[in-house]
Design an enzyme around this catalytic site. Sequence first.
Site, mmCIF file in Angstrom:
data_model
loop_
_atom_site.group_PDB
_atom_site.id
_atom_site.type_symbol
_atom_site.label_atom_id
_atom_site.label_comp_id
_atom_site.label_asym_id
_atom_site.label_seq_id
_atom_site.Cartn_x
_atom_site.Cartn_y
_atom_site.Cartn_z
ATOM 1 N N LYS A 27 40.284 45.380 39.482
ATOM 2 C CA LYS A 27 41.877 45.103 39.165
ATOM 3 C C LYS A 27 42.146 44.295 38.058
ATOM 4 O O LYS A 27 43.350 43.738 37.705
ATOM 5 C CB LYS A 27 42.408 44.207 40.530
ATOM 6 C CG LYS A 27 41.875 44.966 41.864
ATOM 7 C CD LYS A 27 41.835 46.400 42.108
ATOM 8 C CE LYS A 27 43.048 47.316 41.768
ATOM 9 N NZ LYS A 27 42.644 48.717 42.041
ATOM 10 N N HIS B 37 31.647 47.322 37.325
ATOM 11 C CA HIS B 37 32.220 46.077 37.646
ATOM 12 C C HIS B 37 30.907 45.099 37.375
ATOM 13 O O HIS B 37 31.048 43.986 37.986
ATOM 14 C CB HIS B 37 32.955 46.013 38.941
ATOM 15 C CG HIS B 37 34.264 46.708 38.989
ATOM 16 N ND1 HIS B 37 35.016 46.648 37.765
ATOM 17 C CD2 HIS B 37 34.888 47.560 39.856
ATOM 18 C CE1 HIS B 37 36.297 47.299 38.191
ATOM 19 N NE2 HIS B 37 35.794 47.739 39.493
ATOM 20 N N SER C 278 46.753 42.118 42.963
ATOM 21 C CA SER C 278 46.502 43.517 42.728
ATOM 22 C C SER C 278 45.333 43.970 43.766
ATOM 23 O O SER C 278 45.207 45.122 44.488
ATOM 24 C CB SER C 278 46.115 43.940 41.393
ATOM 25 O OG SER C 278 45.840 45.159 40.984
HETATM 26 P P1 A3P Z 1 48.869 46.192 39.727
HETATM 27 O O1 A3P Z 1 48.272 46.362 41.148
HETATM 28 O O2 A3P Z 1 49.008 44.904 39.469
HETATM 29 O O3 A3P Z 1 49.838 47.230 39.620
HETATM 30 P P2 A3P Z 1 41.707 48.548 37.733
HETATM 31 O O4 A3P Z 1 42.032 49.684 37.036
HETATM 32 O O5 A3P Z 1 40.944 47.499 36.997
HETATM 33 O O6 A3P Z 1 41.543 48.708 39.310
HETATM 34 O O7 A3P Z 1 43.197 47.810 37.856
HETATM 35 C C1 A3P Z 1 44.267 48.194 38.362
HETATM 36 C C2 A3P Z 1 45.867 47.503 37.701
HETATM 37 O O8 A3P Z 1 46.065 47.831 36.545
HETATM 38 C C3 A3P Z 1 46.951 47.823 38.698
HETATM 39 O O9 A3P Z 1 47.643 46.460 38.629
HETATM 40 C C4 A3P Z 1 47.364 48.866 37.792
HETATM 41 O O10 A3P Z 1 48.904 48.940 38.294
HETATM 42 C C5 A3P Z 1 47.242 48.163 36.416
HETATM 43 N N1 A3P Z 1 47.525 49.404 35.394
HETATM 44 C C6 A3P Z 1 46.827 50.616 35.211
HETATM 45 N N2 A3P Z 1 47.424 51.055 34.351
HETATM 46 C C7 A3P Z 1 48.173 50.399 33.454
HETATM 47 C C8 A3P Z 1 48.978 50.510 32.583
HETATM 48 N N3 A3P Z 1 49.007 51.753 31.792
HETATM 49 N N4 A3P Z 1 49.937 49.365 32.190
HETATM 50 C C9 A3P Z 1 49.927 48.424 33.041
HETATM 51 N N5 A3P Z 1 49.153 48.224 34.114
HETATM 52 C C10 A3P Z 1 48.301 49.386 34.447
#
Ligand code: A3P
Length: 299
Positions: free
Chosen positions: A57, A114, A145
């Site tokens: 996340k 991860h 998140s």
């Molecule tokens: P949130 O749940 O706070 O919105 P991962 O890919 O490591 O699982 O992380 C997911 C998080 O990254 C989510 O956060 C997601 O919305 C955010 N995320 C993914 N793409 C993004 C982007 N282009 N800009 C900002 N946040 C992004």
Amino acid sequence: IIQEREGEWTSNEMIEILGFRIPAFFVYGSQGPELLCDFITNFQTKSDDVFIVSYPKSGTTWMQEIIWQIYNNGENTSKNIFERVPFLEFSTSPILGEFADIAKVPSPRLMKSHLSYSIIPKGSSDGAKCKYIYIARNPKDVAVSYFHFTVSLRSFGNGYNGPWEFFSKLFIDGNVGWNKWNDHVQGWWKHKDDPNVLFLKYEDLKKDLPSQVRLTANFLNKPLSEDIINRIAEQCSFNGMTKDLSRYTVRFNEGQTSILRKGVVGDWKNYFTPELNERFEKEVLSKIEGTGLEFDFEL
Ligand code: A3P
């Protein structure tokens, strides 16, 4: 944590692989954790491999998309991200679905993981070093998140169904997938100056995406024109990526969830009570004091 069972791996169980707690549905099916353990231990890296690494996340999918576009000159595709940039720890799952099989991915292999610095594959038969791009995010937003994502996994029959208050404690204690945030981030932070490691932060991407795209492209020896850098930054902004959410959707059984949710810095303020904030400062943030690692908690 359950290590052995007769028959299928199901539900909310966690297993431990090389000291890491991961959801048992990663090895769903009958073979158990040993296959994944062997896969990771014996994984042979190639000098042009690129690992996109993070604690869950923290913006992993964001970096997967940016790096794929860097390697593809700013192309925007509708293909699911896991078909293009496979997830190492999911490699031995018999329910790969849209997740590509790393064994079949052509080089240069772009992979998500991860894993901690200590156990990520590093061995290479020719001695050449592959590259690691680590993305970190402020742990308060990571926890929020992570909570939402874990709840959303309920549509697979695997999700968390407790309250935020309890999840936040599981997070602080490292009783969630991929263990403690502190250990993970600090383990990689110690290697931030290694020539084959690039350490990035989610909040810096939010502040100035084109400069972080440029930095990443140069690190990967893929210098790009300003036009392409700006195109990638636009396509990989939150608005750009949410134009086609199916690319970031994970599907299992009947369920599905999107990895993109809110995409902001500071959502933690909607969830943290003063008591939780105090506990977080004491048990999570005080541990990184003096290491030089700092985060923005709002922009
Ligand atoms: P949130 O749940 O706070 O919105 P991962 O890919 O490591 O699982 O992380 C997911 C998080 O990254 C989510 O956060 C997601 O919305 C955010 N995320 C993914 N793409 C993004 C982007 N282009 N800009 C900002 N946040 C992004």
